[in-house]
Design an enzyme around this catalytic site. Structure first.
Site, PDB file in Angstrom:
ATOM      1  N   ILE A   1       0.904  -1.999   0.671  1.00  0.00           N
ATOM      2  CA  ILE A   1      -0.033   0.229  -0.019  1.00  0.00           C
ATOM      3  C   ILE A   1       1.042   1.516  -0.519  1.00  0.00           C
ATOM      4  O   ILE A   1       0.886   2.063  -1.107  1.00  0.00           O
ATOM      5  CB  ILE A   1      -0.875   0.283   1.548  1.00  0.00           C
ATOM      6  CG1 ILE A   1      -1.649  -1.308   0.997  1.00  0.00           C
ATOM      7  CG2 ILE A   1      -1.549   1.472   1.090  1.00  0.00           C
ATOM      8  CD1 ILE A   1      -3.276  -1.517   2.270  1.00  0.00           C
TER       9      ILE A   1
ATOM     10  N   LYS B   1      -7.319  -1.695  15.918  1.00  0.00           N
ATOM     11  CA  LYS B   1      -8.072  -0.723  15.016  1.00  0.00           C
ATOM     12  C   LYS B   1      -9.076  -0.151  15.339  1.00  0.00           C
ATOM     13  O   LYS B   1      -9.576   1.257  14.690  1.00  0.00           O
ATOM     14  CB  LYS B   1      -8.340  -1.459  14.144  1.00  0.00           C
ATOM     15  CG  LYS B   1      -7.105  -2.694  13.079  1.00  0.00           C
ATOM     16  CD  LYS B   1      -5.896  -1.877  12.817  1.00  0.00           C
ATOM     17  CE  LYS B   1      -5.413  -1.999  11.614  1.00  0.00           C
ATOM     18  NZ  LYS B   1      -4.173  -0.819  10.981  1.00  0.00           N
TER      19      LYS B   1
END
Length: 232
Positions: A17, A156
């Site tokens: 990414i 997260k």
């Protein structure tokens, strides 16, 4: 490239990414700053800055922004792509060493908080036309419990709350905050994510003039999709 070229900083510039997003934005005229443990600062160029960083140390986050501000300019797009985890025994998650748990929370939440602080400080100095976008690379763990993933799940979830709160607090100032989570077409988790798909999605978020849904679950080739809770 013009001295007024916009700047993107990517914290956690891995080969999938991070690097892909950097190349994509560079192709759109951005100056790019990449920060990761594996980078060699000697590889920096006039329009691309490499910064060796370890985001288990929050001081490294502040150092990244100081270097980017002085060498490239104030970033209008900030991508927090750093992540950390140690697998936890599914049947005994509290057997995790506290040092491992603390490190994961620092990388996944605390350093992201510091990055958001630094981003907002910079956004306030940019012209109204600047993108002013903060993107956190998330996954399904803010809405799902997966055996063996206690540490990153807590991280997260905390980061998702941070982004949600920021998206509400700063939207009237034109600052955008997103938690991005790639899914399969049926809304279930994807474990081999696409760097290209993230780059395209991040570009769309950066180009948008107003805050969209903060929880940006998306499907490659389709774009944003409200995937809802985890699907087995």
């Amino acid at each position: 490239m013009s001295a007024t070229s916009p700047v993107i900083v990517i914290l956690g510039a891995g080969s999938n990414i991070g690097q892909t997003v950097g190349k994509f934005f560079a192709g759109k005229g951005y100056k790019v700053a990449l920060a990761a443990r594996s980078l060699n600062e000697a590889d920096s160029t006039e329009n691309q800055l490499h910064i060796a960083s370890d985001f288990s140390n929050t001081d490294d986050v502040v150092n990244v922004f100081k270097k980017v501000n002085s060498k490239l300019g104030i970033p209008s797009v900030v991508v927090y792509n750093a992540s950390s985890m140690s697998p936890s025994p599914a049947e005994d998650p509290f057997s995790l060493p506290i040092a491992s748990f603390t490190k994961t929370l620092t990388v996944n939440v605390t350093s992201a908080f510091v990055a958001a602080q630094q981003a907002v400080e910079g956004f306030a100095k940019l012209p109204e036309s600047a993108s002013k976008t903060f993107i956190y690379t998330g996954n399904i763990l803010n809405v799902a419990i997966l055996p063996g993933f206690l540490e990153p799940g807590i991280g997260k979830s905390g980061a998702a709350h941070l982004i949600w709160a920021a998206s509400e607090a700063y939207k009237d100032r034109g600052y955008k905050f997103y938690y991005v989570d790639e899914r399969k077409p049926d809304g279930s988790a994807i474990f081999r994510v696409s760097g290209d798909a993230h780059a395209n999605h991040f570009w769309g978020l950066a180009q948008s003039k107003t805050q969209g849904p903060w929880l940006q679950s998306f499907v490659k080739g389709t774009g944003y999709k409200d995937c809802g809770p985890y699907k087995l």
